[in-house]
Every structure is written in structure tokens, then in C-alpha cells.
Design a protein around this motif. Structure first.
Motif, mmCIF file in Angstrom:
data_model
loop_
_atom_site.group_PDB
_atom_site.id
_atom_site.type_symbol
_atom_site.label_atom_id
_atom_site.label_comp_id
_atom_site.label_asym_id
_atom_site.label_seq_id
_atom_site.Cartn_x
_atom_site.Cartn_y
_atom_site.Cartn_z
ATOM 1 N N LEU A 446 0.831 -1.202 0.000
ATOM 2 C CA LEU A 446 0.000 0.000 0.000
ATOM 3 C C LEU A 446 0.867 1.254 0.000
ATOM 4 O O LEU A 446 0.542 2.251 -0.646
ATOM 5 C CB LEU A 446 -0.910 -0.011 1.223
ATOM 6 C CG LEU A 446 -2.165 0.874 1.158
ATOM 7 C CD1 LEU A 446 -3.133 0.347 0.123
ATOM 8 C CD2 LEU A 446 -2.830 0.937 2.525
ATOM 9 N N LEU A 449 1.929 2.461 -3.525
ATOM 10 C CA LEU A 449 0.912 2.870 -4.507
ATOM 11 C C LEU A 449 0.660 4.367 -4.449
ATOM 12 O O LEU A 449 -0.468 4.833 -4.256
ATOM 13 C CB LEU A 449 -0.376 2.082 -4.283
ATOM 14 C CG LEU A 449 -0.232 0.564 -4.367
ATOM 15 C CD1 LEU A 449 -1.557 -0.128 -4.076
ATOM 16 C CD2 LEU A 449 0.298 0.132 -5.730
ATOM 17 N N LEU A 452 -1.635 5.591 -7.584
ATOM 18 C CA LEU A 452 -2.897 4.923 -7.890
ATOM 19 C C LEU A 452 -4.054 5.917 -7.843
ATOM 20 O O LEU A 452 -4.276 6.578 -6.836
ATOM 21 C CB LEU A 452 -3.148 3.788 -6.901
ATOM 22 C CG LEU A 452 -4.342 2.894 -7.211
ATOM 23 C CD1 LEU A 452 -4.111 2.111 -8.505
ATOM 24 C CD2 LEU A 452 -4.622 1.931 -6.058
ATOM 25 N N LEU A 480 -2.348 5.912 -0.224
ATOM 26 C CA LEU A 480 -3.086 6.155 -1.473
ATOM 27 C C LEU A 480 -3.328 7.645 -1.678
ATOM 28 O O LEU A 480 -4.469 8.098 -1.836
ATOM 29 C CB LEU A 480 -4.411 5.384 -1.480
ATOM 30 C CG LEU A 480 -4.311 3.866 -1.280
ATOM 31 C CD1 LEU A 480 -5.704 3.240 -1.298
ATOM 32 C CD2 LEU A 480 -3.435 3.219 -2.330
ATOM 33 N N LEU A 483 -5.421 8.591 -4.938
ATOM 34 C CA LEU A 483 -6.659 7.877 -5.263
ATOM 35 C C LEU A 483 -7.837 8.845 -5.405
ATOM 36 O O LEU A 483 -8.107 9.651 -4.502
ATOM 37 C CB LEU A 483 -6.974 6.842 -4.189
ATOM 38 C CG LEU A 483 -8.098 5.857 -4.536
ATOM 39 C CD1 LEU A 483 -7.683 4.957 -5.693
ATOM 40 C CD2 LEU A 483 -8.478 5.019 -3.320
ATOM 41 N N SER A 498 -10.090 0.005 5.085
ATOM 42 C CA SER A 498 -8.647 0.235 5.197
ATOM 43 C C SER A 498 -8.057 -0.186 6.529
ATOM 44 O O SER A 498 -6.927 0.184 6.852
ATOM 45 C CB SER A 498 -8.342 1.715 4.947
ATOM 46 O OG SER A 498 -8.934 2.528 5.957
ATOM 47 N N ILE A 503 -6.543 6.983 4.438
ATOM 48 C CA ILE A 503 -6.328 6.791 3.004
ATOM 49 C C ILE A 503 -7.033 7.868 2.187
ATOM 50 O O ILE A 503 -7.946 8.544 2.665
ATOM 51 C CB ILE A 503 -6.839 5.400 2.530
ATOM 52 C CG1 ILE A 503 -8.357 5.304 2.713
ATOM 53 C CG2 ILE A 503 -6.116 4.274 3.246
ATOM 54 C CD1 ILE A 503 -8.973 4.091 2.029
ATOM 55 N N ALA A 504 -6.580 8.011 0.963
ATOM 56 C CA ALA A 504 -7.276 8.745 -0.102
ATOM 57 C C ALA A 504 -7.674 10.169 0.265
ATOM 58 O O ALA A 504 -8.860 10.510 0.265
ATOM 59 C CB ALA A 504 -8.501 7.950 -0.568
#
Length: 579
Positions: A446, A449, A452, A480, A483, A498, A503-504
């Protein structure tokens, strides 16, 4: 409406007196009860419906501009004809042109019913340089096509009823482009070898062309030595329905002819065996691949009557030679032949479909996939993982697109240590129907990435979380970071997204459909200020709980505002496509 343009440069003495003007030819159809996009015809127009008269042709030919609508004319076209022969003031030109329908889909429907090419156009338009009859219902070309002595481009894409070309095609000595992609002809006439100036040949061959061959005097589907005579050819695309073994002998002839095509830069070819690939590339692959700027090779026998479940648009992405210049598709293979790995070294796109023995993508050699940007894996039943690393190393660093479909026994994406930088350029990742998959991302993966942008996970019934914290247990950090879109579809065991990781931060779109055990979300999973839409089932959203007790009312109100419900009764793909 397709407008065909030319600025002819005639070199023959018989046509030195022709003036060099721009020429146009529009070919389509108009149904007999014409109340089309141009409106009903005025009463005084009715007696003039039909193919334009010879007098009009002669007058328009002098002006080098012709607008023709198949066998009949729209009222606006008749007005345009009158203007061209001096019956309508030039000041009306803009108004008339604006009334001619230009919508491409509408024009495709209009063209579709054109059944034959009016012979008059080839008798009276010898100055034409481009003729495009694509997506019409023509079933033959007239012999008089040989009169188009200035023709440089003949485009016949998607003509489903056109089965063969007339021998007169060989008289088009100035022809540079012959494009018949999607028009499945039975064979190429031997006169094709006379087109010595041809630079681009795109042809699709009918899947049962061998049956036609047995009933006629045609010796081969593609005449022997015909391609070798086309010394200026720099683009060759041959599509064929891979039914039966009739193609084996034909493609051997083609491979032998290719060695004489020194200017060839683009090649698309179906090779039923790896031996044919070996015959094409030879012992030293460096001899052919630098010369070919673009290629698509499909290697391996297709199963008869096999219908692929792969969405059409996904496979079309693989065939995009402008985006991924060099690509290899290997189908129904066993083992790892040297011919495949030799070609793979030069590829930017790799499509592996129904390989019967491979257990990981790593078996093809990480060193052979250094240039691969696009990878599509479909129905490899023995495949258990994508990356099987014996030691920590950086692999698949160039990969940008990874799509996985119908992997019966795949259990994980990565097995073994993951080197920093592995998959670091991945932009789009999608998994569809992997019933044995239990581990998607480890924390180490992870963290790689960083580029991504899109993630799709669909029909993976054993996935309970996208992230496995074992064996690391690392909980801090932002993951991420690029993302923007995530879709989680039909994941009945999914409990969390997650595992509590943040994340994101740039997430714009989230889709969650039939994930009944995903009863809680964390604000760290939907904290993005860029979030524009969340799609899911109403029942799921209404019963959703949050891990954080301090979720603000403003945040909750915002999330409710951007939520869009999905229903199981409707077309899911259509609902997902809607914004």
C-alpha cells in the motif's frame, strides 16, 4: 455525414487539363418518406427527388464540389445543388449548410441503408482522392471504380455485406491507403499486388474463408507474394476470426513476405502458434522490434465457439496502439516459451488469457517486463498470485494499468517480500471475480501505490478488508495519496475498507454496492475535501454507523447531500455510469 476531400495531383498526360480544385463527395441515404433532420420537402421539390442528373453532375464536376445523398436527396441538398449551378444566391450558403444534419450517429444511421455505389460517381469524379463508404450496406463495388485514377484513399470500414473486392481494384495505381477494418472479405484479389504505391493496408478476413476457397478457383485467401510486391507498405493490419486451422497456411505465406517489407513500421497479426512468432522474430529479436514502431501480436489458438466474458472496452484498451505502441496477447498457452519472453522484452502491453499452467506472472521473468505499462490477465485458472518474489526487489515499476478478470484460484496479489518502488507507477487497478482472493494489499505494498488513481474490486467473496495489517501492524501514515475513484462491488464478506489506516485524501468518487457486512465507516476513509459523490444502496446508507463518536453534524449532512442511491432492480452498469 462524411465529407471526402482531395487536392489531386494527377501526373498522367490525359488529365493535364484538369484544374486543381478541392473536391468533396458525401454519400449517405435518405428513406423514401423523407421527413428527416432536414424537414419535409417543399411540394415543388417532389418531382426532382432521385439521383442527381447528368447535367448537374457535369456542372458540379467543373466546380469540383459534389454533395450526394445516396439514391435520393434531402431538400437542403437540392438547394445546395441549385446554388452550385447558379440558381440560388451565394449569400444563402451559410443558412443552407447549417440545415444539413451533421450529427455523426444520425449520419451513420442514414448511411447504413446504402446498398450499392451509384456507378455515375466513378464515371464522373475522376479527380477524387478520397472515397469513404464506411458503415454502409453496400454489397459490391462497381467495375467502373477503376476510373478513379487519382484515388489515394479507399475506406470501407464496417461494411457488413461487402464480401469481396473486384479485380479492377488493381487499376488504382495511385492508391496509398486501403482500409477495410471490420469488413470481413472472403479473400484479396491477386490484383492487389499491382498497388505498388500502397502504404497502408487494413483488412479483416471472414472466419470461414476457407470454405469459400474450396468452392472457387481462389488458390489462397491472400495471394502468394502479393505482400512482398507492396514494397512501400509501412502499415499492415490483418484481422481474422480465429476459427479452425485454415489460417495456418495463410499466415505462413504472410510471415515469409514480411521479410521483404523494409519500410514496415506498424503490424497487427494473429499467429496461431509460438513457432510462427519465432519465425517472424528470428533468433535475434533486436532485428525486427526496433524497426516496428507499433505492433500487436496475438499468439495461440483460440477455442472454437468460445465466447469471452471480457468487456469489449477493456480489450479495446489493449489494442490502442497510439497509447501502448507494442503489445503481445498470449492465449491458451502452456509453459513459458522463449519466443514469448523474447517478444515480451519489447512490449508495453501484455494480455494473458487462459494460460493453463502459470502460477504467477513472475514466471515470465521480471526482467522481461521492464517496459510493460498495461497488463490484462483473464481466466488463468492455475494462477495464485501476481508477484512471487523470492527476495526484496523492485518489479513491475513501469506498470500503470493492471486489470484482472476471472481468476479461479488467485489468493493474493503479492507473495514474498515487496521492494520499495514495486508497482509505484500503477494508476489504475481492477479485480473482477476472484473467488479465492483473501489478501489484496499489505501495508508495505500500500505504501508503494503513490500514483494509484482508480481502484475497482468486484465479486471477490472472501475479501474482508482491502488492507491486511499482518505481519507489519503499522498503523500510521497517509496512504493512497492520489486515489480519486474507488468502487467496491459485491463483496459480501467485507467488514472494513482500510483497517483504520488514513487513506485517499483526494478521493472524489466512492461506490459501494452489495457489501452487507460493511456496517461501519471511518471518517479517515471519507475525509477528502474533494469528495463529490458516494453511491450505494439506500438500506445500507440508512443503517450505516461510524467508528468515530465525534462525527460532526456538518460532515454527516455533507455526506448525506452527496449520497446517490443505487437499486438492485435496475441496470447496475447504467447506474454506475451516471454522475
Amino acid at each position: 455525414m462524411q465529407i471526402l476531400q482531395s487536392k489531386p495531383e494527377l501526373g498522367t498526360s490525359d488529365h493535364e487539363n484538369l484544374q486543381m480544385h478541392q473536391s468533396h463527395l458525401v454519400i449517405g441515404t435518405c428513406t423514401s418518406n423523407d421527413e428527416s433532420a432536414t424537414g419535409p420537402a417543399p411540394e415543388e421539390e417532389e418531382e426532382e427527388e432521385g439521383i442527381i442528373s447528368m447535367e448537374e453532375v457535369d456542372l458540379l464536376n467543373e466546380k469540383r464540389e459534389v454533395f450526394m445523398q445516396g439514391h435520393k436527396l434531402f431538400p437542403s441538398d437540392k438547394e445546395f445543388l441549385r446554388r452550385m449551378i447558379g440558381k440560388v444566391p451565394l449569400s444563402h450558403e451559410k443558412e443552407i449548410l447549417e440545415n444539413i444534419p451533421l450529427d455523426p450517429l444520425e449520419m451513420q444511421e442514414l448511411q447504413y441503408n446504402l446498398m450499392e455505389v451509384p456507378p455515375l460517381f466513378s464515371h464522373h469524379f475522376a479527380v477524387l482522392c478520397v472515397v469513404d463508404l464506411s458503415y454502409t450496406s453496400i454489397n459490391s463495388l462497381p467495375e467502373s471504380i477503376s476510373r478513379l485514377i487519382a484515388l489515394k484513399k479507399l475506406i470501407l470500414r464496417g461494411c457488413e455485406l461487402l464480401m469481396e473486392l473486384p479485380p479492377e481494384i488493381g487499376k488504382l495505381i495511385n492508391l496509398e491507403v486501403l482500409d477495410m477494418e471490420g469488413t470481413e472479405v472472403m479473400y484479396l484479389p491477386k490484383e492487389i499486388a499491382k498497388l505498388s504505391g500502397l502504404m497502408c493496408l487494413k483488412v479483416s478476413l471472414y472466419g470461414h474463408a476457407n470454405q469459400y476457397q474450396e468452392d472457387t478457383i481462389v488458390e489462397t485467401i491472400i495471394p502468394r507474394n502479393a505482400l512482398s510486391d507492396l514494397s512501400r507498405l509501412n502499415e499492415l493490419i490483418i484481422g481474422v476470426t480465429p476459427d479452425g486451422e485454415w489460417w495456418d497456411g495463410e499466415v505462413e505465406v504472410i510471415v515469409n513476405d514480411l521479410s521483404s517489407l523494409q519500410e514496415l513500421r506498424t503490424l497487427k497479426l494473429y499467429l496461431p502458434t509460438v513457432e510462427l512468432l519465432g519465425a517472424l522474430i528470428g533468433d535475434d529479436t533486436s532485428l525486427i522490434f526496433p524497426a516496428l514502431a507499433q505492433f500487436r501480436f496475438t499468439v495461440g489458438r483460440h477455442e472454437e465457439r468460445f465466447i469471452s466474458r471480457l468487456p469489449y472496452e477493456v480489450e479495446e484498451e489493449f489494442h490502442d496502439m497510439e497509447k501502448f505502441e507494442k503489445g503481445l496477447k498470449y492465449v491458451n498457452g502452456e509453459g513459458i516459451p522463449g519466443e514469448i519472453t523474447g517478444a515480451l522484452k519489447h512490449c508495453k502491453a501484455f494480455f494473458l488469457e487462459r494460460h493453463w499452467t502459470v502460477k504467477s506472472l513472475s514466471e515470465f521473468g521480471h526482467e522481461n517486463m521492464n517496459k510493460v505499462k498495461f497488463c490484462l490477465l483473464v481466466e488463468c485458472n492455475e494462477l495464485q498470485t501476481i508477484i512471487d518474489a523470492k527476495q526484496e526487489e523492485i518489479v513491475l515499476r513501469s506498470l500503470q494499468y493492471l486489470f484482472i478478470h476471472y481468476m479461479k484460484n488467485m489468493q493474493s496479489i503479492c507473495k514474498g517480500p515487496v521492494g520499495k518502488g514495486c508497482l509505484s507507477n500503477l494508476k489504475s487497478f481492477a479485480l473482477h471475480t476472484c473467488p479465492s482472493l483473501t489478501t489484496l494489499f499489505t501495508v508495505e505494498m500500500l505504501g508503494n501505490l503513490i500514483n494509484l488513481e482508480g481502484l475497482v474490486v468486484e465479486d471477490c467473496p472472501k475479501i474482508d478488508s482491502l488492507v491486511s495489517l499482518q505481519p507489519s501492524g503499522l498503523m500510521s501514515g497517509l496512504f493512497l495519496p492520489s486515489l480519486k475513484k474507488i468502487s467496491l462491488l459485491e463483496l459480501p464478506a467485507l467488514v472494513n475498507i482500510s483497517s483504520g489506516l488514513c487513506i485517499a485524501p483526494k478521493l472524489e468518487r466512492m461506490v459501494i454496492f452489495y457489501c452487507p457486512k460493511l456496517q461501519k465507516l471511518s471518517t479517515v476513509e471519507v475525509s477528502s475535501a474533494d469528495l463529490k459523490i458516494i453511491k450505494g444502496e439506500n438500506e445500507w446508507w440508512d443503517s450505516l454507523k461510524w467508528y468515530e463518536s465525534d462525527l460532526s453534524r456538518d460532515h454527516q449532512f455533507f455526506l448525506d447531500y452527496i449520497f446517490v442511491p443505487l437499486t438492485r432492480d435496475g441496470d447496475l452498469m447504467a447506474q454506475l455510469a451516471e454522475d
